[in-house]
Design a protein around this motif. Structure first.
Motif, short mmCIF file in Angstrom:
data_model
loop_
_atom_site.label_atom_id
_atom_site.label_comp_id
_atom_site.label_asym_id
_atom_site.label_seq_id
_atom_site.Cartn_x
_atom_site.Cartn_y
_atom_site.Cartn_z
N LYS A 13 38.47 49.05 44.10
CA LYS A 13 37.07 48.61 43.97
C LYS A 13 36.29 48.92 45.23
N CYS A 15 36.45 47.73 48.21
CA CYS A 15 35.97 46.57 48.97
C CYS A 15 36.25 46.75 50.46
N PHE A 91 49.10 52.85 47.95
CA PHE A 91 48.80 51.43 47.79
C PHE A 91 48.27 51.18 46.39
N ASP A 110 44.24 39.65 48.27
CA ASP A 110 43.57 40.52 49.23
C ASP A 110 42.95 41.75 48.58
N CYS A 111 43.40 42.08 47.40
CA CYS A 111 42.93 43.32 46.76
C CYS A 111 42.39 43.03 45.36
S1 SF4 Z 1 41.80 46.09 49.00
FE1 SF4 Z 1 42.16 47.06 47.02
S2 SF4 Z 1 40.12 47.27 46.08
FE2 SF4 Z 1 39.84 46.88 48.28
S3 SF4 Z 1 39.67 48.94 49.19
FE3 SF4 Z 1 41.83 48.30 49.33
S4 SF4 Z 1 42.79 49.15 47.48
FE4 SF4 Z 1 40.58 49.18 47.15
#
Ligand code: SF4
Ligand code: SF4
Length: 132
Positions: A13, A15, A91, A110-111
């Motif tokens: 996303k 973020c 990731f 966190d994601c």
């Molecule tokens: S935390 Fe997840 S959504 Fe945010 S930049 Fe990293 S991979 Fe992308």
């Protein structure tokens, strides 16, 4: 049997959480080769300004606040996205996250992309896990 036998969903996303938090991005030879191939950085410039040593490993420097040296706060993205290292490309399909469902669910904190968007099959996940 693993919790992702039927696959899982993930879509970044953008973020920036994973790029701006403290932590190490390990750089392998293939990562260095890709950065040299796809960007205008020279090897000496990379070594001087962007890379540092952690024991026997090469890692990316940070900006002094935990954010990765390649994180661009203005565009809210990675300056070398097309040449981002293996660790970033794979990731969240890291062994530490995929080892059990609890770790996968914890990683959602966190994601915001975990559990969303694109579907990854068991085979695709296994392939990504083996890259790092
Ligand atoms: S935390 Fe997840 S959504 Fe945010 S930049 Fe990293 S991979 Fe992308
Ligand atoms: S190299 Fe790019 S994708 Fe990887 S942590 Fe740094 S800013 Fe994020």
């Amino acid at each position: 049997m693993s919790f992702y036998d039927e696959g899982v969903d993930f879509e970044c996303k953008r973020c920036g959480n994973c790029c701006t938090r403290s932590g190490y991005v390990f750089i392998f030879q293939r990562d260095l080769d890709l950065i040299l191939e796809k960007t205008n950085y020279s090897r000496s410039e990379l070594e001087k300004r962007y890379l540092s040593k952690l024991d026997d490993y090469v890692v990316l420097k940070d900006q002094g606040n935990g954010a990765c040296i390649f994180w661009d706060d203005y565009i809210k993205g990675c300056k070398i996205y097309e040449a981002r290292p293996t660790q970033c490309r794979t990731f969240p399909f890291w062994n530490a996250i995929m080892s059990d469902e609890e770790s996968w669910i914890n990683a959602m904190e966190d994601c915001p992309g975990i559990g969303q968007g694109n579907h990854f099959t068991f085979e695709e996940i296994e392939k990504l896990r083996k890259k790092i």
